[in-house]
Design a protein around this motif. Structure first.
Motif, PDB file in Angstrom:
ATOM      1  N   LEU A  77      32.227  73.910  31.122  1.00 50.56           N
ATOM      2  CA  LEU A  77      32.238  72.585  31.753  1.00 50.56           C
ATOM      3  C   LEU A  77      33.655  72.041  31.827  1.00 50.56           C
ATOM      4  N   ARG A  78      34.424  72.255  30.779  1.00 49.66           N
ATOM      5  CA  ARG A  78      35.814  71.799  30.762  1.00 49.66           C
ATOM      6  C   ARG A  78      36.607  72.446  31.896  1.00 49.66           C
ATOM      7  N   ALA A  79      36.397  73.747  32.094  1.00 51.03           N
ATOM      8  CA  ALA A  79      37.076  74.451  33.186  1.00 51.03           C
ATOM      9  C   ALA A  79      36.634  73.904  34.539  1.00 51.03           C
ATOM     10  N   ALA A  80      35.336  73.619  34.667  1.00 53.74           N
ATOM     11  CA  ALA A  80      34.816  73.064  35.922  1.00 53.74           C
ATOM     12  C   ALA A  80      35.457  71.715  36.222  1.00 53.74           C
ATOM     13  N   ILE A  81      35.572  70.876  35.196  1.00 53.54           N
ATOM     14  CA  ILE A  81      36.165  69.544  35.358  1.00 53.54           C
ATOM     15  C   ILE A  81      37.606  69.656  35.841  1.00 53.54           C
ATOM     16  N   PHE A  82      38.383  70.541  35.198  1.00 56.97           N
ATOM     17  CA  PHE A  82      39.798  70.672  35.546  1.00 56.97           C
ATOM     18  C   PHE A  82      39.977  71.231  36.960  1.00 56.97           C
ATOM     19  N   ASN A  83      39.166  72.217  37.320  1.00 54.69           N
ATOM     20  CA  ASN A  83      39.239  72.757  38.678  1.00 54.69           C
ATOM     21  C   ASN A  83      38.904  71.685  39.709  1.00 54.69           C
ATOM     22  N   TYR A  84      37.884  70.888  39.397  1.00 57.26           N
ATOM     23  CA  TYR A  84      37.467  69.805  40.306  1.00 57.26           C
ATOM     24  C   TYR A  84      38.601  68.785  40.474  1.00 57.26           C
ATOM     25  N   ILE A  85      39.194  68.365  39.346  1.00 49.39           N
ATOM     26  CA  ILE A  85      40.255  67.361  39.404  1.00 49.39           C
ATOM     27  C   ILE A  85      41.438  67.856  40.241  1.00 49.39           C
ATOM     28  N   LEU A 113      36.312  65.881  26.873  1.00 57.19           N
ATOM     29  CA  LEU A 113      36.809  67.212  27.222  1.00 57.19           C
ATOM     30  C   LEU A 113      38.181  67.157  27.892  1.00 57.19           C
ATOM     31  N   ILE A 114      38.427  66.118  28.675  1.00 54.30           N
ATOM     32  CA  ILE A 114      39.749  65.973  29.305  1.00 54.30           C
ATOM     33  C   ILE A 114      40.806  65.641  28.254  1.00 54.30           C
ATOM     34  N   SER A 115      40.423  64.861  27.248  1.00 52.88           N
ATOM     35  CA  SER A 115      41.401  64.419  26.242  1.00 52.88           C
ATOM     36  C   SER A 115      41.664  65.464  25.155  1.00 52.88           C
ATOM     37  N   MET A 116      40.824  66.502  25.055  1.00 53.11           N
ATOM     38  CA  MET A 116      41.031  67.543  24.041  1.00 53.11           C
ATOM     39  C   MET A 116      42.351  68.275  24.285  1.00 53.11           C
ATOM     40  N   GLY A 117      43.221  68.259  23.300  1.00 46.02           N
ATOM     41  CA  GLY A 117      44.507  68.948  23.448  1.00 46.02           C
ATOM     42  C   GLY A 117      45.353  68.385  24.566  1.00 46.02           C
ATOM     43  N   ASN A 118      45.212  67.094  24.828  1.00 48.64           N
ATOM     44  CA  ASN A 118      45.887  66.483  25.966  1.00 48.64           C
ATOM     45  C   ASN A 118      46.256  65.044  25.624  1.00 48.64           C
ATOM     46  N   LYS A 119      47.482  64.655  25.913  1.00 51.41           N
ATOM     47  CA  LYS A 119      47.887  63.270  25.697  1.00 51.41           C
ATOM     48  C   LYS A 119      47.571  62.471  26.954  1.00 51.41           C
ATOM     49  N   THR A 120      46.580  61.606  26.843  1.00 52.62           N
ATOM     50  CA  THR A 120      46.157  60.809  28.004  1.00 52.62           C
ATOM     51  C   THR A 120      46.755  59.407  27.913  1.00 52.62           C
ATOM     52  N   ALA A 133      40.988  59.746  35.788  1.00 53.81           N
ATOM     53  CA  ALA A 133      41.757  60.952  35.464  1.00 53.81           C
ATOM     54  C   ALA A 133      42.392  61.581  36.707  1.00 53.81           C
ATOM     55  N   LEU A 134      41.776  61.375  37.870  1.00 54.49           N
ATOM     56  CA  LEU A 134      42.334  61.938  39.107  1.00 54.49           C
ATOM     57  C   LEU A 134      43.751  61.425  39.367  1.00 54.49           C
ATOM     58  N   LYS A 135      44.059  60.240  38.837  1.00 54.06           N
ATOM     59  CA  LYS A 135      45.351  59.615  39.127  1.00 54.06           C
ATOM     60  C   LYS A 135      46.484  60.186  38.275  1.00 54.06           C
ATOM     61  N   TRP A 136      46.160  60.674  37.054  1.00 51.01           N
ATOM     62  CA  TRP A 136      47.249  61.063  36.161  1.00 51.01           C
ATOM     63  C   TRP A 136      47.107  62.439  35.504  1.00 51.01           C
ATOM     64  N   PHE A 137      45.997  63.108  35.685  1.00 53.41           N
ATOM     65  CA  PHE A 137      45.799  64.384  35.001  1.00 53.41           C
ATOM     66  C   PHE A 137      46.843  65.414  35.443  1.00 53.41           C
ATOM     67  N   ASP A 138      47.379  66.160  34.462  1.00 51.50           N
ATOM     68  CA  ASP A 138      48.358  67.216  34.746  1.00 51.50           C
ATOM     69  C   ASP A 138      48.016  68.420  33.867  1.00 51.50           C
ATOM     70  N   ILE A 139      47.610  69.532  34.484  1.00 53.41           N
ATOM     71  CA  ILE A 139      47.202  70.728  33.742  1.00 53.41           C
ATOM     72  C   ILE A 139      48.336  71.257  32.870  1.00 53.41           C
ATOM     73  N   ASN A 140      49.578  70.976  33.251  1.00 56.25           N
ATOM     74  CA  ASN A 140      50.738  71.451  32.479  1.00 56.25           C
ATOM     75  C   ASN A 140      50.868  70.767  31.129  1.00 56.25           C
ATOM     76  N   HIS A 141      50.140  69.669  30.937  1.00 59.02           N
ATOM     77  CA  HIS A 141      50.231  68.928  29.677  1.00 59.02           C
ATOM     78  C   HIS A 141      49.190  69.376  28.647  1.00 59.02           C
ATOM     79  N   ILE A 142      48.331  70.313  29.020  1.00 58.26           N
ATOM     80  CA  ILE A 142      47.327  70.800  28.076  1.00 58.26           C
ATOM     81  C   ILE A 142      48.012  71.650  27.001  1.00 58.26           C
TER      82      ILE A 142
END
Length: 443
Positions: free
Chosen positions: A17-25, A258-265, A275-284
């Protein structure tokens, strides 16, 4: 295009589910299409109806797709690609039996060396095996790619020996089907678990062998650890998305966590849209993350607080806004829908006055006060309108004081000896007094 590629072989894991969320975002951020690819090539392990369940779950979480495909529908294309590789001498038929390969693996084990397929074995058993597999020739040079989380990765040629791309029954292997479909649908970027890191160079090799030169981006998510610090397995209840939903965790809270796990939000509590406004996969973070059910409970409570009485009532399968108001009060001590439901069920269920509460029995006092409250409810006097007048009238009639009054009163109204302030709870309970005033054995 981005894709999420689940297999219909079991319940959805929170890692999936976490992977699905990130791909979607990322798809939404890049204004790309989001594809769902049901990877149903393992015909023996597919579970009927699991594909529909997966799609229903994604829909519940708001991960709406632009395209839906089933990998098995592309089998003819996969076979055509395999034929092309044979003609280009980039793949070959292998007649080795499973028994032969198993012997070779044992020999490598005894010599304490890694098992590697040797291309010279391909036709040794040609007369014995009429159903060969097709193998892609291993790489002569390192396979390198950049991972948005792990950085630059390199796999040496000796790590990429010739591997099977088409089984003896004509069914493509996972890596071959996956690589072909990522080409067919022009996938730009792939987010998946780090257990796929070793698959990625094989898939890149498939695409290079097919003269596909597009560079696909990759991000391999660190594993999720359970409470024991080991990789979360299917045995861990909390690893199942279905289990979390059954426990009364909200989809929006699970997404938040799941978005906040291992991620500074930038904020603690947020929605998928936020999350669509600020999410960055490089910050995981690169390191594994531990699943913290207490943290999820806190986030879930905060999302429940954002709902109004009507919304909570509907989630509790009630159209009564008063039930939603009672539920909001219980957010002081409950953090999931199930916990709230249990509290409300206790209010409307016959009370067990014979039980000990905090090591004490209030059976006699409960019986006495129960008769008083039933009489007051039947008279329906104005004293029932406000908690103070209700409490004072009940205290006077029962001649009970202090703990001998308040504990039985709380038990008879809520089914517990402690909890939400009765002064806050009573304005909602007074509409249901006849239904609430029940004791076990006298239903």
């Amino acid at each position: 295009m981005l894709r999420f590629a689940p297999s219909p072989t079991g319940d959805m894991h929170i890692g999936n589910l976490r992977a699905a969320i990130f791909n979607y975002i990322i798809a939404k951020q890049k204004d790309k299409k989001f594809l769902i690819r049901i990877e149903d090539t393992d015909l023996s392990r597919n579970i009927e109806g699991k594909d529909k369940e997966i799609l229903s779950t994604l829909n519940l979480f708001g991960l709406l797709w632009d395209e839906l495909i089933y990998q098995s529908h592309n089998f003819p294309k996969h076979r055509n690609f395999a034929d092309y590789l044979i003609k280009k001498n980039k793949a070959f038929y292998c007649y080795c039996t499973k028994e032969f390969l198993e012997r070779k693996k044992q020999e490598a084990l005894e010599l304490k060396i890694p098992f590697r397929y040797d291309n010279s074995w391909a036709e040794i058993q040609k007369s014995q095996n009429p159903n060969p597999v097709i193998r892609l020739k291993g790489s002569d040079e390192p396979i390198c790619f950049n991972d948005s989380i792990k950085g630059d990765l390199e796999f040496a040629p000796n790590e990429l020996d010739s591997f099977v791309i088409l089984r003896e029954d004509g069914i493509p292997t996972y890596n071959f089907a996956c690589a072909c479909d990522d080409m067919i649908y022009n996938i730009d970027f792939i987010v998946r678990g780090e257990d796929h890191v070793s698959n990625t160079p094989k898939q890149i090799l498939v695409q290079k062998s097919l003269d596909y030169d597009k560079e696909i981006g990759y991000a391999h998510l660190p594993i999720i650890l359970g409470e024991t610090g080991k990789k979360m397995s299917k045995r861990d209840s909390a690893s199942s998305v279905n289990w979390l939903l059954e426990q009364g965790f909200l989809p929006q809270a699970i997404i938040n966590y799941l978005i906040s796990m291992g991620n500074k939000t930038p904020v603690e509590i947020f929605s998928l849209e936020d999350a669509l406004k600020w999410f960055d996969i490089n910050h995981i973070a690169k390191s594994p993350v531990k699943f913290d059910i207490k943290r999820l409970r806190y986030i879930n409570r905060e999302h429940l607080k954002k709902l109004d009485e009507n919304q909570i009532a509907l989630l509790l399968n009630s159209k009564d806004i008063t039930i939603g108001a009672i539920a909001k009060l219980y957010l002081e001590e409950a953090s999931t829908l199930n916990e709230i439901r249990k509290k409300i069920d206790m209010i409307f269920s016959p009370k067990n006055i014979m039980a000990e509460y905090e090591g004490e029995s209030f059976e006699g006092e409960c019986k006495k006060l129960f008769k008083v409250l039933c009489a007051m409810e039947a008279e329906n006097t104005e004293c029932l309108n406000q908690y103070e007048t209700f409490k004072n009238e009940a205290m006077q009639r029962s001649d009970l004081k202090g703990k001998k009054f308040f504990k039985p009163l709380r038990i008879l109204l809520s089914g517990e000896s402690h909890g939400v302030d009765l002064n806050s709870l009573y304005p909602y309970l007074r509409f249901y007094l006849k239904k609430i005033l029940q004791i076990k054995g006298e239903e």
